[in-house]
Design a protein around this motif. Structure first.
Motif, mmCIF file in Angstrom:
data_model
loop_
_atom_site.group_PDB
_atom_site.id
_atom_site.type_symbol
_atom_site.label_atom_id
_atom_site.label_comp_id
_atom_site.label_asym_id
_atom_site.label_seq_id
_atom_site.Cartn_x
_atom_site.Cartn_y
_atom_site.Cartn_z
ATOM 1 N N THR A 66 -58.415 -47.462 48.336
ATOM 2 C CA THR A 66 -57.642 -48.192 49.347
ATOM 3 C C THR A 66 -56.470 -47.334 49.839
ATOM 4 O O THR A 66 -56.224 -47.228 51.039
ATOM 5 C CB THR A 66 -57.130 -49.525 48.781
ATOM 6 O OG1 THR A 66 -58.254 -50.304 48.367
ATOM 7 C CG2 THR A 66 -56.312 -50.294 49.798
ATOM 8 N N PHE A 70 -55.913 -45.762 53.579
ATOM 9 C CA PHE A 70 -54.668 -45.969 54.329
ATOM 10 C C PHE A 70 -54.058 -44.623 54.719
ATOM 11 O O PHE A 70 -53.621 -44.437 55.857
ATOM 12 C CB PHE A 70 -53.677 -46.784 53.488
ATOM 13 C CG PHE A 70 -52.361 -47.001 54.172
ATOM 14 C CD1 PHE A 70 -52.230 -47.966 55.150
ATOM 15 C CD2 PHE A 70 -51.253 -46.234 53.844
ATOM 16 C CE1 PHE A 70 -51.011 -48.164 55.795
ATOM 17 C CE2 PHE A 70 -50.038 -46.424 54.478
ATOM 18 C CZ PHE A 70 -49.923 -47.398 55.456
ATOM 19 N N THR A 84 -49.434 -51.759 63.550
ATOM 20 C CA THR A 84 -49.595 -52.813 62.548
ATOM 21 C C THR A 84 -48.253 -53.155 61.899
ATOM 22 O O THR A 84 -47.965 -54.312 61.630
ATOM 23 C CB THR A 84 -50.598 -52.380 61.466
ATOM 24 O OG1 THR A 84 -51.856 -52.118 62.094
ATOM 25 C CG2 THR A 84 -50.774 -53.436 60.406
ATOM 26 N N TYR A 85 -47.438 -52.138 61.676
ATOM 27 C CA TYR A 85 -46.137 -52.361 61.043
ATOM 28 C C TYR A 85 -45.042 -52.686 62.054
ATOM 29 O O TYR A 85 -43.909 -52.937 61.678
ATOM 30 C CB TYR A 85 -45.736 -51.139 60.203
ATOM 31 C CG TYR A 85 -46.405 -51.124 58.853
ATOM 32 C CD1 TYR A 85 -45.805 -51.724 57.753
ATOM 33 C CD2 TYR A 85 -47.649 -50.533 58.678
ATOM 34 C CE1 TYR A 85 -46.425 -51.729 56.520
ATOM 35 C CE2 TYR A 85 -48.276 -50.537 57.436
ATOM 36 C CZ TYR A 85 -47.666 -51.134 56.369
ATOM 37 O OH TYR A 85 -48.281 -51.148 55.153
ATOM 38 N N ASN A 131 -44.354 -47.013 45.609
ATOM 39 C CA ASN A 131 -44.255 -48.245 46.380
ATOM 40 C C ASN A 131 -42.941 -48.974 46.136
ATOM 41 O O ASN A 131 -42.423 -49.632 47.041
ATOM 42 C CB ASN A 131 -45.465 -49.136 46.098
ATOM 43 C CG ASN A 131 -46.657 -48.686 46.915
ATOM 44 O OD1 ASN A 131 -46.767 -49.020 48.086
ATOM 45 N ND2 ASN A 131 -47.525 -47.904 46.309
ATOM 46 N N ARG A 152 -43.035 -56.566 56.667
ATOM 47 C CA ARG A 152 -44.370 -55.985 56.479
ATOM 48 C C ARG A 152 -44.325 -54.824 55.496
ATOM 49 O O ARG A 152 -45.190 -54.698 54.625
ATOM 50 C CB ARG A 152 -44.938 -55.520 57.813
ATOM 51 C CG ARG A 152 -45.325 -56.652 58.727
ATOM 52 C CD ARG A 152 -45.814 -56.159 60.072
ATOM 53 N NE ARG A 152 -45.990 -57.264 60.976
ATOM 54 C CZ ARG A 152 -45.602 -57.275 62.233
ATOM 55 N NH1 ARG A 152 -45.023 -56.209 62.757
ATOM 56 N NH2 ARG A 152 -45.803 -58.326 62.983
ATOM 57 N N SER A 156 -46.110 -55.243 51.803
ATOM 58 C CA SER A 156 -47.259 -54.396 51.482
ATOM 59 C C SER A 156 -46.943 -53.449 50.324
ATOM 60 O O SER A 156 -47.783 -53.224 49.444
ATOM 61 C CB SER A 156 -47.742 -53.628 52.712
ATOM 62 O OG SER A 156 -46.753 -52.738 53.181
ATOM 63 N N SER A 157 -45.735 -52.911 50.298
ATOM 64 C CA SER A 157 -45.360 -52.010 49.205
ATOM 65 C C SER A 157 -45.293 -52.735 47.871
ATOM 66 O O SER A 157 -45.789 -52.233 46.860
ATOM 67 C CB SER A 157 -44.012 -51.341 49.507
ATOM 68 O OG SER A 157 -44.124 -50.498 50.627
ATOM 69 N N ALA A 159 -46.812 -55.567 47.035
ATOM 70 C CA ALA A 159 -48.147 -56.026 46.640
ATOM 71 C C ALA A 159 -48.975 -54.882 46.056
ATOM 72 O O ALA A 159 -49.602 -55.025 45.001
ATOM 73 C CB ALA A 159 -48.865 -56.644 47.841
ATOM 74 N N TYR A 160 -48.965 -53.738 46.723
ATOM 75 C CA TYR A 160 -49.759 -52.597 46.257
ATOM 76 C C TYR A 160 -49.192 -52.046 44.945
ATOM 77 O O TYR A 160 -49.938 -51.730 44.022
ATOM 78 C CB TYR A 160 -49.808 -51.523 47.342
ATOM 79 C CG TYR A 160 -50.850 -50.473 47.098
ATOM 80 C CD1 TYR A 160 -52.202 -50.762 47.212
ATOM 81 C CD2 TYR A 160 -50.488 -49.175 46.759
ATOM 82 C CE1 TYR A 160 -53.162 -49.800 46.984
ATOM 83 C CE2 TYR A 160 -51.440 -48.201 46.540
ATOM 84 C CZ TYR A 160 -52.781 -48.524 46.654
ATOM 85 O OH TYR A 160 -53.724 -47.562 46.426
#
Length: 172
Positions: A66, A70, A84-85, A131, A152, A156-157, A159-160
């Motif tokens: 993943t 990315f 997206t960001y 992250n 965002r 995302s940071s 969560a990853y």
């Protein structure tokens, strides 16, 4: 499997610790998912050995793939990621997105190329640390970046990074 103890763990999963000689246990993640676990130490804490039927190594590779995807998208299609960001698309911004992508791609190789549990843990720790730094820098730049972009980036940071820590905590 005989049960010695059953209850709800701090993570919300029902935990049943077996008394078999191999000290296996089950973590009931949901009505549909039961993950294997092993007893760790005399206290009998259970650590998952699979999640949704996937081993630690498989989950680490999935996270690595993943991250690599990315990173690759950030290098070859930086406009898409910037959009997206919610980041304004400028020549300088696109170059920074490519640099960010190449770093994400390189770090993902650590996890993808890991041969031992120690190497896997090291790669996952780097992913989690990177992250965490990304989330902190996004928060520090929130006033200039705007609310949507900051949310965002932080979400995302976190969560990853959290996924990397969860996989890292699994028993190999």
């Amino acid at each position: 499997m005989g049960e010695r103890d059953a209850g709800v763990g701090s993570h919300g999963a029902t935990v049943a610790v077996g008394v078999r000689c191999d000290r296996t246990a089950l973590l009931v993640d949901s009505p549909q998912t039961v993950s294997r676990a092993v007893q760790v130490g005399p206290e009998g804490f259970a650590m998952a050995t699979t999640v949704a039927g996937m081993s630690k190594q498989q989950l680490a590779r999935a996270l690595g793939a993943t991250g690599a995807a990315f990173g690759l998208i950030s290098v070859v299609a930086p406009r898409m990621v910037a959009g997206t960001y919610g980041v304004p698309v400028t020549p300088a911004g696109l170059q920074l997105q490519r640099l960010f992508g190449s770093h994400a791609l390189a770090i993902s190789v650590l996890t993808l190329s890991a041969q031992t549990e120690e190497e896997t843990n090291r790669g996952l720790a780097v992913v989690a640390g990177m992250n965490a730094i990304d989330a902190l820098t996004a928060l520090a730049a929130a006033a200039q970046a705007g609310r949507a972009t900051t949310l965002r980036a932080v979400a995302s940071s976190l969560a990853y990074g959290a996924a990397a820590l969860v996989v890292r905590s699994m028993r190999g």
